[in-house]
Design an enzyme around this catalytic site. Structure first.
Site, mmCIF file in Angstrom:
data_model
loop_
_atom_site.group_PDB
_atom_site.id
_atom_site.type_symbol
_atom_site.label_atom_id
_atom_site.label_comp_id
_atom_site.label_asym_id
_atom_site.label_seq_id
_atom_site.Cartn_x
_atom_site.Cartn_y
_atom_site.Cartn_z
ATOM 1 N N LYS A 97 29.024 32.358 -4.654
ATOM 2 C CA LYS A 97 30.144 33.089 -3.378
ATOM 3 C C LYS A 97 29.096 34.528 -3.477
ATOM 4 O O LYS A 97 28.847 34.652 -4.364
ATOM 5 C CB LYS A 97 31.416 33.235 -5.037
ATOM 6 C CG LYS A 97 32.218 33.956 -3.820
ATOM 7 C CD LYS A 97 33.607 33.838 -4.321
ATOM 8 C CE LYS A 97 33.818 34.501 -5.604
ATOM 9 N NZ LYS A 97 33.950 35.908 -4.703
ATOM 10 N N GLU B 108 41.024 36.463 -0.155
ATOM 11 C CA GLU B 108 41.351 37.950 -0.888
ATOM 12 C C GLU B 108 41.889 39.136 0.049
ATOM 13 O O GLU B 108 42.258 39.448 0.471
ATOM 14 C CB GLU B 108 40.379 38.558 -1.966
ATOM 15 C CG GLU B 108 41.055 39.700 -3.256
ATOM 16 C CD GLU B 108 40.055 40.488 -4.206
ATOM 17 O OE1 GLU B 108 39.149 39.693 -4.299
ATOM 18 O OE2 GLU B 108 40.035 40.864 -4.855
ATOM 19 N N SER C 52 34.412 39.980 -11.189
ATOM 20 C CA SER C 52 34.903 41.105 -12.129
ATOM 21 C C SER C 52 34.537 40.957 -13.144
ATOM 22 O O SER C 52 34.940 41.754 -14.639
ATOM 23 C CB SER C 52 35.865 39.908 -11.947
ATOM 24 O OG SER C 52 36.097 38.601 -11.680
HETATM 25 O O1 KIV Z 1 35.101 37.986 -9.093
HETATM 26 C C1 KIV Z 1 35.728 37.494 -9.338
HETATM 27 O O2 KIV Z 1 36.563 37.433 -9.808
HETATM 28 C C2 KIV Z 1 36.446 37.307 -7.662
HETATM 29 C C3 KIV Z 1 37.638 36.918 -7.410
HETATM 30 C C4 KIV Z 1 38.558 37.786 -7.443
HETATM 31 C C5 KIV Z 1 37.743 35.495 -6.645
HETATM 32 O O3 KIV Z 1 35.718 37.077 -6.798
#
Ligand code: KIV
Length: 279
Positions: free
Chosen positions: A113, A182, A45
């Site tokens: 992640k 999400e 993000s």
């Molecule tokens: O990139 C991010 O901030 C995320 C969150 C929305 C979980 O993956």
């Protein structure tokens, strides 16, 4: 004391909610750590809130490594989780392993992640065996925004909800230590949380998850281009910063800043000599 995978698992077992928040730089990482976050997510993000793109698709591995390093230096005991950006796990097994390795070795992440379902399960197992803790991300996966047709709630219909549950179980069995859920219905997220061993972290997924995550700039009122329904503002830092900058500009323009308190004096005799030579 540092947060480890064992701590996260222990907290889930004890019913203690996990607090995850995004961070992209050293200063904010220190503040989030001091605020008591368990996990700092260096989310892709950052493409939107730090780099100004309309979505996360343009974020590169180099961007992620750069920001992860900065966060890790300020994380002070938090678990640092770094996102694998768009396509970084989709161009072959070796690329995926090498990219995850970069986030750990250069980015000093404690885990990575990845967005995607059961098709990534074999990769998750290999990463875990190589010493790379993996968190999965299901539901609204922002890297797939173009394929999903926008940022909207996922898995509302029976077949889609069952697919998500099966994905979650496959990734959990493959060794993922957790799953971000999400924008999915709250009762589905609670069901997933009961069916997996790992921790679930919700964002727009209700209160039944093992923990929650929000984008820092959203929850502090600093990013106002978009306000998803699941965001709650816990501070108005955006207004605070705007007012601070406006006050600074006004003080500079009026000559009020800098004052004597922000200036450095010179010895009178030294200055007298200087002034004499440089009339
Ligand atoms: O990139 C991010 O901030 C995320 C969150 C929305 C979980 O993956």
């Amino acid at each position: 004391m540092s947060i480890t995978l064992t701590t996260l698992q222990r907290k889930k077992a004890a019913g203690e909610k996990l607090c995850m928040v995004t961070a992209y730089d050293y200063t904010m990482a220190r503040l989030c750590a001091a605020g008591g976050a368990d996990i700092l997510l260096v989310g892709d993000s950052l493409g939107m809130v730090m780099l100004g793109y309309p979505d996360t698709v343009s974020v590169t591995m180099d961007d992620m490594v750069h920001h992860s390093k900065a966060v890790a230096r300020g994380a002070e005991g938090c678990f640092v989780l770094t996102d694998m950006p768009f396509l970084s796990v989709r161009t072959g097994h070796n690329d995926a392993m090498r990219n995850a390795g970069r986030l750990m070795a250069e980015g000093r992440a404690n885990g990575v992640k990845i967005e995607g379902g059961r098709e990534l399960a074999p990769l998750v197992t290999d990463m875990v065996q190589a010493g790379i803790p993996v968190m999965a991300h299901l539901g609204l996966t922002p890297q797939a925004v173009n394929a999903l047709g926008g940022f909207k709630v996922q898995a509302k219909a029976l077949d889609a909800a069952e697919r998500l549950l099966e994905d979650a179980i496959a990734l959990d069995e493959a060794g993922a230590f957790g799953i971000v859920l999400e924008c999915v219905p709250d009762r589905l997220a609670a069901l997933v949380s009961r069916h997996v061993q790992g921790v679930t972290i919700g964002i727009g997924a209700g209160a039944g998850c093992d923990g929650q995550v929000l984008v820092l700039q959203d929850m502090l009122g600093m990013y106002t281009e978009m306000k998803p329904k699941f965001v709650r503002r816990f501070a108005e830092a955006g207004s605070c910063i705007r007012e601070g900058v406006a006050a600074y500009c006004a003080a500079v323009r009026s000559g009020d800043f800098p004052a004597a308190a922000q200036s450095f004096a010179m010895d009178d005799a030294v200055f007298a000599q200087l002034a004499e030579r440089w009339k």
